[in-house]
Scaffold this active site. Structure first.
Site, short mmCIF file in Angstrom:
data_model
loop_
_atom_site.label_atom_id
_atom_site.label_comp_id
_atom_site.label_asym_id
_atom_site.label_seq_id
_atom_site.Cartn_x
_atom_site.Cartn_y
_atom_site.Cartn_z
CE LYS A 87 73.67 84.03 -31.33
NZ LYS A 87 74.15 83.11 -30.29
N GLY A 126 71.63 86.61 -22.34
CA GLY A 126 70.70 87.55 -22.95
C GLY A 126 69.57 86.79 -23.59
CB CYS A 144 69.27 82.40 -25.76
SG CYS A 144 67.58 82.10 -25.31
CG ASP A 145 75.22 84.80 -27.38
OD1 ASP A 145 75.32 84.11 -28.41
OD2 ASP A 145 76.20 85.14 -26.69
CB THR A 146 75.33 82.08 -22.41
OG1 THR A 146 73.94 81.73 -22.36
CG2 THR A 146 75.91 82.02 -21.01
#
EC number: 3.6.1.9
Length: 186
Positions: free
Chosen positions: A51, A104, A67-69
């Protein structure tokens, strides 16, 4: 040089404002299903990097934060639920046990890139079928990894947290703040 948050998440926008009010939002159209990794934490980091890089390509002079969760239950990844049945399945699995939340983060700034994953352990108390049904009848589970928002209706299910609370919301504020300082952005 501006700061760009590469996320459409309203929670991330709110938390980014705790670091600085001077940022903009730009999202990417990364195909998350095409990204694989050996561990859930690495998956969150790879998704965040994809991203970040997608937005940074068109904004090389800016600082871009992606970001990613993901929710990790014994190595199984729980992303956003596909539907009500999927949300029910996830909450049933989480009930009465602990799981990990990995966010992340990837920051691209001035030709440098800093990526990491922050991890928080969350423990849910036992839940009845009625509690699960009442929760999945709300809008809360459907746009969040693991089908719950710790800051919303699922707060009453959380028996304990080890690590950063904000990470469970999808944005480890202190780690991002310190990474921006390390990159001389702040």
């Amino acid at each position: 040089m501006g700061i760009i948050l590469a996320s459409s998440s309203p929670r991330r926008r709110e938390l980014m404002a705790l670091i600085t009010p001077d940022y903009t939002v730009r999202t990417s159209d990364v195909d998350e299903r095409a990204i694989r990794a050996e561990t859930p934490a690495l998956l969150a980091q790879k998704l965040a990097a994809a991203k970040c890089r997608a937005v940074a390509e068109s904004c090389p002079e800016d600082v871009v934060i992606g970001c990613d969760t993901v929710v990790d239950v014994d190595g199984a990844v729980f992303g956003k639920p596909a539907d009500r049945d999927d949300a029910r399945r996830m909450i049933r699995v989480l009930a009465g046990r602990g799981h990990l939340v990995h966010t992340g983060v990837c920051i691209a700034a001035q030709g440098r890139e800093l990526c990491f994953a922050a991890t928080t352990k969350v423990v849910f108390g036992a839940l009845s079928d009625a509690e699960i049904e009442a929760y999945i009848a709300t809008d809360d589970p459907y746009d969040k990894a693991g089908a719950y928002g710790v800051q919303n209706g699922a707060a009453k299910f959380v028996a304990g947290i080890e690590g950063c609370y904000f990470n469970v919301m999808g944005f480890p504020v202190s780690r991002v703040y310190n990474a921006l300082k390390e990159l001389d952005v702040l």
